[in-house]
Design an enzyme around this catalytic site. Structure first.
Site, PDB file in Angstrom:
ATOM      1  N   LYS A  13      13.293  24.985   7.717  1.00 44.37           N
ATOM      2  CA  LYS A  13      12.110  24.521   6.989  1.00 44.37           C
ATOM      3  C   LYS A  13      10.854  25.259   7.439  1.00 44.37           C
ATOM      4  CE  LYS A  13      12.395  20.114   8.063  1.00 44.37           C
ATOM      5  NZ  LYS A  13      13.554  20.088   8.974  1.00 44.37           N
ATOM      6  N   ARG A 156      13.557  24.540  23.039  1.00 40.64           N
ATOM      7  CA  ARG A 156      13.076  23.156  23.072  1.00 40.64           C
ATOM      8  C   ARG A 156      14.132  22.263  23.712  1.00 40.64           C
ATOM      9  NH1 ARG A 156      11.198  22.272  16.930  1.00 40.64           N
ATOM     10  NH2 ARG A 156      12.072  20.221  17.375  1.00 40.64           N
TER      11      ARG A 156
HETATM   12  O1  C5P Z   1      10.001  18.478  12.727  1.00 37.02           O
HETATM   13  P1  C5P Z   1      10.572  18.776  14.079  1.00 37.02           P
HETATM   14  O2  C5P Z   1      12.073  18.886  14.079  1.00 37.02           O
HETATM   15  O3  C5P Z   1       9.912  19.914  14.764  1.00 37.02           O
HETATM   16  O4  C5P Z   1      10.221  17.472  14.951  1.00 37.02           O
HETATM   17  C1  C5P Z   1      10.605  17.398  16.300  1.00 37.02           C
HETATM   18  C2  C5P Z   1      10.598  15.948  16.776  1.00 37.02           C
HETATM   19  O5  C5P Z   1       9.304  15.364  16.584  1.00 37.02           O
HETATM   20  C3  C5P Z   1      11.537  15.021  16.018  1.00 37.02           C
HETATM   21  O6  C5P Z   1      12.871  15.094  16.492  1.00 37.02           O
HETATM   22  C4  C5P Z   1      10.904  13.670  16.323  1.00 37.02           C
HETATM   23  O7  C5P Z   1      11.153  13.263  17.646  1.00 37.02           O
HETATM   24  C5  C5P Z   1       9.431  13.988  16.213  1.00 37.02           C
HETATM   25  N1  C5P Z   1       8.913  13.784  14.857  1.00 37.02           N
HETATM   26  C6  C5P Z   1       8.812  12.491  14.366  1.00 37.02           C
HETATM   27  N2  C5P Z   1       8.310  12.267  13.111  1.00 37.02           N
HETATM   28  C7  C5P Z   1       7.927  13.304  12.340  1.00 37.02           C
HETATM   29  C8  C5P Z   1       8.023  14.626  12.803  1.00 37.02           C
HETATM   30  C9  C5P Z   1       8.543  14.835  14.080  1.00 37.02           C
HETATM   31  O8  C5P Z   1       9.184  11.542  15.058  1.00 37.02           O
HETATM   32  N3  C5P Z   1       7.435  13.062  11.110  1.00 37.02           N
HETATM   33 MG    MG Z   2      10.050  22.562  12.125  1.00 36.00          MG
END
Ligand code: C5P
Ligand code: MG
Length: 217
Positions: A13, A156
């Protein structure tokens, strides 16, 4: 133009968002990047969110909804914006509706779980910019270094395999119902929403091409 990018963690994404944003001249709002920035800055939101993120769980709806509401007030959003990683729950999607926000496109990037696990193990990120690489599929020019700044790339904590499996479970349970949600909206002309499902398996170029074709038709 308001766009939502939906899909499991590691679907690509973030990478594809950059192309869509360039095409429509809108900012990319990655809630994951915003949360990681908050964690790094040690702000109260960051302190509250760190444990949740490291464990691969979702932060509370009201916290993330407040964060997004503030962000989309900023002047760079006057043309619209792309939401990458938000909404993650039906509640969060309803919050956008309550704000009277119209979603022009909801783009779902589909990738099977087993492919995701392989991808995530090779993913490396440049934390301060949010740029991501893959050791094999999208390597940086110099190993371990960001192409633009030369800064260090890291893996990460939440990209480790067991955490990724947990994040996929949460995706299927809490986020995937949004596919039906936006498909339903897409069938109602008054919402102005168009739902598009894209096959996210293939090279970055192939996926980019599929999205690009779908967004003009
Ligand atoms: O979007 P991404 O995978 O980078 O998000 C990493 C972490 O941030 C997710 O696994 C979650 O713990 C947190 N997150 C969330 N709610 C969102 C976006 C991210 O809890 N809307
Ligand atoms: Mg992302």
């Amino acid at each position: 133009m308001n766009v939502i990018l939906l899909g499991p963690p590691g679907a690509g994404k973030g990478t594809q968002a950059a192309h869509i944003c360039e095409k429509f001249n809108i900012p990319q709002i990655s809630t994951g990047d915003m949360l990681r920035a908050a964690v790094n800055s040690g702000s109260p939101v960051g302190v509250e969110a760190k444990k949740t993120i490291d464990a691969g769980n979702l932060v509370p709806d009201d916290l993330i909804i407040a964060l997004v509401k503030d962000r989309i007030q900023l002047p760079d959003c006057h043309n619209g914006y792309l939401l990458d990683g938000f909404p993650r729950t039906i509640n969060q999607a309803n919050a956008l509706k309550l704000e009277g926000i119209r979603i022009d496109y909801c783009v779902e990037v589909k990738v099977p779980d087993d492919d995701i696990v392989v991808r995530m193990s090779g993913r490396r990120v440049h934390l301060s910019s949010g740029r991501t690489y893959h050791v094999k599929f999208n390597p940086p020019q110099e190993s371990g270094k960001d192409d633009i700044t030369g800064g260090e790339l890291i893996q990460r904590v939440d990209d480790k395999e067991d955490i990724v499996r947990g994040r996929l479970k949460i995706y299927h349970k809490q986020t995937e119902p949004l596919v039906k949600y936006y498909q339903n909206d897409s069938e109602k002309p008054e919402t102005g929403t168009k739902f598009i499902a894209i096959n996210g398996v293939g090279t970055l170029e192939e996926v980019k091409e599929r999205i690009s074709t779908a967004l003009v038709s």
